[in-house]
Design a protein around this motif. Structure first.
Motif, PDB file in Angstrom:
ATOM      1  N   THR A  99       0.921  -1.101  -0.118  1.00  0.00           N
ATOM      2  CA  THR A  99       0.008   0.079  -0.086  1.00  0.00           C
ATOM      3  C   THR A  99       0.917   1.163  -0.085  1.00  0.00           C
ATOM      4  N   GLY A 100       0.265   2.395  -0.427  1.00  0.00           N
ATOM      5  CA  GLY A 100       0.941   3.622  -0.230  1.00  0.00           C
ATOM      6  C   GLY A 100       1.698   3.890   0.925  1.00  0.00           C
ATOM      7  N   ALA A 101       0.798   3.722   1.966  1.00  0.00           N
ATOM      8  CA  ALA A 101       1.394   4.111   3.325  1.00  0.00           C
ATOM      9  C   ALA A 101       2.458   3.181   3.885  1.00  0.00           C
ATOM     10  N   SER A 102       2.586   1.800   3.367  1.00  0.00           N
ATOM     11  CA  SER A 102       3.459   0.784   3.723  1.00  0.00           C
ATOM     12  C   SER A 102       4.967   1.322   3.161  1.00  0.00           C
ATOM     13  N   THR A 109      -5.491  -5.639  -6.529  1.00  0.00           N
ATOM     14  CA  THR A 109      -4.516  -4.665  -6.470  1.00  0.00           C
ATOM     15  C   THR A 109      -4.446  -4.165  -5.206  1.00  0.00           C
ATOM     16  N   GLY A 110      -3.053  -3.836  -4.891  1.00  0.00           N
ATOM     17  CA  GLY A 110      -2.967  -2.637  -3.776  1.00  0.00           C
ATOM     18  C   GLY A 110      -3.251  -1.388  -4.292  1.00  0.00           C
ATOM     19  N   SER A 111      -3.486  -1.199  -5.224  1.00  0.00           N
ATOM     20  CA  SER A 111      -3.556   0.171  -5.707  1.00  0.00           C
ATOM     21  C   SER A 111      -4.956   0.859  -5.313  1.00  0.00           C
ATOM     22  N   PHE A 141     -14.610  -6.850 -15.203  1.00  0.00           N
ATOM     23  CA  PHE A 141     -14.643  -6.965 -13.736  1.00  0.00           C
ATOM     24  C   PHE A 141     -15.821  -6.354 -13.246  1.00  0.00           C
ATOM     25  N   SER A 142     -16.721  -6.978 -12.301  1.00  0.00           N
ATOM     26  CA  SER A 142     -17.749  -6.392 -11.871  1.00  0.00           C
ATOM     27  C   SER A 142     -17.281  -5.684 -10.191  1.00  0.00           C
ATOM     28  N   TYR A 143     -17.750  -4.791  -9.762  1.00  0.00           N
ATOM     29  CA  TYR A 143     -17.213  -3.939  -8.640  1.00  0.00           C
ATOM     30  C   TYR A 143     -17.113  -5.002  -7.518  1.00  0.00           C
ATOM     31  N   ASN A 144     -17.912  -5.941  -7.304  1.00  0.00           N
ATOM     32  CA  ASN A 144     -17.995  -6.614  -6.322  1.00  0.00           C
ATOM     33  C   ASN A 144     -16.961  -7.882  -6.289  1.00  0.00           C
ATOM     34  N   LYS A 145     -16.467  -7.780  -7.476  1.00  0.00           N
ATOM     35  CA  LYS A 145     -15.379  -8.914  -7.832  1.00  0.00           C
ATOM     36  C   LYS A 145     -13.687  -8.122  -7.881  1.00  0.00           C
ATOM     37  N   MET A 146     -13.624  -7.394  -6.921  1.00  0.00           N
ATOM     38  CA  MET A 146     -12.434  -6.372  -6.865  1.00  0.00           C
ATOM     39  C   MET A 146     -11.667  -6.366  -5.620  1.00  0.00           C
ATOM     40  N   VAL A 147     -10.574  -6.515  -5.435  1.00  0.00           N
ATOM     41  CA  VAL A 147     -10.182  -6.231  -4.060  1.00  0.00           C
ATOM     42  C   VAL A 147      -8.925  -5.219  -4.272  1.00  0.00           C
ATOM     43  N   THR A 148      -8.994  -4.043  -3.864  1.00  0.00           N
ATOM     44  CA  THR A 148      -8.334  -2.790  -4.025  1.00  0.00           C
ATOM     45  C   THR A 148      -7.887  -2.447  -2.589  1.00  0.00           C
ATOM     46  N   ALA A 149      -7.168  -1.244  -2.720  1.00  0.00           N
ATOM     47  CA  ALA A 149      -6.536  -0.657  -1.450  1.00  0.00           C
ATOM     48  C   ALA A 149      -7.568  -0.345  -0.477  1.00  0.00           C
ATOM     49  N   PHE A 150      -8.622  -0.032  -0.968  1.00  0.00           N
ATOM     50  CA  PHE A 150      -9.875   0.397   0.055  1.00  0.00           C
ATOM     51  C   PHE A 150     -10.363  -0.925   0.656  1.00  0.00           C
ATOM     52  N   ASP A 151     -10.107  -2.046   0.179  1.00  0.00           N
ATOM     53  CA  ASP A 151     -10.586  -3.420   0.857  1.00  0.00           C
ATOM     54  C   ASP A 151      -9.813  -3.888   2.043  1.00  0.00           C
ATOM     55  N   VAL A 152      -8.323  -3.678   1.918  1.00  0.00           N
ATOM     56  CA  VAL A 152      -7.610  -4.523   2.653  1.00  0.00           C
ATOM     57  C   VAL A 152      -6.903  -3.885   3.754  1.00  0.00           C
ATOM     58  N   LYS A 153      -6.644  -4.605   5.024  1.00  0.00           N
ATOM     59  CA  LYS A 153      -5.813  -3.680   6.215  1.00  0.00           C
ATOM     60  C   LYS A 153      -4.223  -4.101   5.806  1.00  0.00           C
ATOM     61  N   HIS A 154      -3.911  -5.071   5.422  1.00  0.00           N
ATOM     62  CA  HIS A 154      -2.608  -5.355   4.978  1.00  0.00           C
ATOM     63  C   HIS A 154      -2.367  -5.473   3.621  1.00  0.00           C
ATOM     64  N   GLY A 155      -1.632  -4.822   3.142  1.00  0.00           N
ATOM     65  CA  GLY A 155      -1.307  -4.954   1.611  1.00  0.00           C
ATOM     66  C   GLY A 155      -0.358  -6.233   1.246  1.00  0.00           C
ATOM     67  N   LYS A 156      -0.282  -6.266  -0.038  1.00  0.00           N
ATOM     68  CA  LYS A 156       0.835  -7.609  -0.477  1.00  0.00           C
ATOM     69  C   LYS A 156       2.193  -6.979   0.224  1.00  0.00           C
TER      70      LYS A 156
END
Ligand code: MG
Length: 249
Positions: A68-71, A131-133, A150-165
């Protein structure tokens, strides 16, 4: 090439304790896999951080890709100033980086990415973006460049995760969003060492593409099961690969 793939698949199943592969979904990373955007990310990070007094090289940002950007900001602040970044620093540096990225990025897609996605979809498989983006400029373009994939509910982005890759969290969430899948029901397409580590830690068979300056050995060492030189190479090999992902070994 197909022999290498069969061998890799066999050892993947053995190491992860699965007796067969039952492919239902392909989890795609975004930067460097779907969009030819890594050079713009690297340049934007490098300029942002050097103008704020950090010592870094533009090449290193290829290796930080997936965080993630923060990381990324925290890691550089620890390294350059021996302390964690403040919330204000994270916010302002990430805003500056995003501003530069939006200016530099031209939205070029990786050659053969649209064709590959269409093929995977036509094979009846789910395409999931992991994506971590959190770059809205690219996320908003997905539908335009890869229509109906891609449907919106089939996406993982920076907004979904606490820990990035390199945490497995984004890919584990990808399996969930793909339909509560097990690791042997999906494969990952990645380009970055950190992304490969994340996918591999999630127990998913990982195909790495060398679409940037990172050497194939680095991706293998990160845990990639197969390393291919381009999306076109994967597109060309897919007809041979697919039956292997569908049958018991
Ligand atoms: Mg990537």
């Amino acid at each position: 090439m197909i022999d290498v793939m069969k061998e890799q698949l066999h050892s993947y199943l053995h190491e992860n304790g699965f007796k067969d592969f039952d492919l239902k979904a392909v989890l795609f990373d975004m930067d460097g896999v779907l969009y030819d955007s890594m050079k713009h990310h690297a340049r934007s990070w490098y300029e942002t951080m050097t103008e704020a007094g950090y010592e870094c090289t533009s090449e290193e940002f290829y290796l930080h890709e997936g965080r993630t950007g923060a990381s990324t900001i925290n890691l550089l602040t620890e390294r350059c100033f021996n302390r964690p970044a403040t919330n204000d620093e994270v916010k302002s540096l990430y805003a500056r980086k995003s501003e530069l990225f939006t200016r530099y990025n031209n939205g070029d897609v990786i050659p053969y990415a649209p064709e590959m996605l269409n093929k995977v979809k036509a094979d009846g498989l789910e395409c999931v973006l992991v994506t971590g983006s959190g770059q809205k400029s690219l996320l908003d373009r997905l539908e335009q460049n890869f229509r109906g994939i891609f449907s919106y509910n089939k996406m993982v982005t920076a907004f979904d995760v606490k820990h990035g890759k390199p945490s497995p969290e984004p890919y584990l969430m990808g399996l969930e969003k793909a339909g509560h899948l097990k690791p042997n029901q999906a494969i990952v397409v990645e380009n970055a060492p950190m992304g490969v580590q994340a996918a591999s830690a999630a127990g998913i068979f990982t195909i790495a593409l060398t679409t940037g300056p990172i050497a194939p050995e680095v991706l293998s060492e990160a845990g990639a099961n197969i390393v291919l030189p381009s999306m076109q190479a994967l597109f060309n090999a897919w007809e041979d690969y697919l039956p292997e992902f569908k049958k018991s070994v």
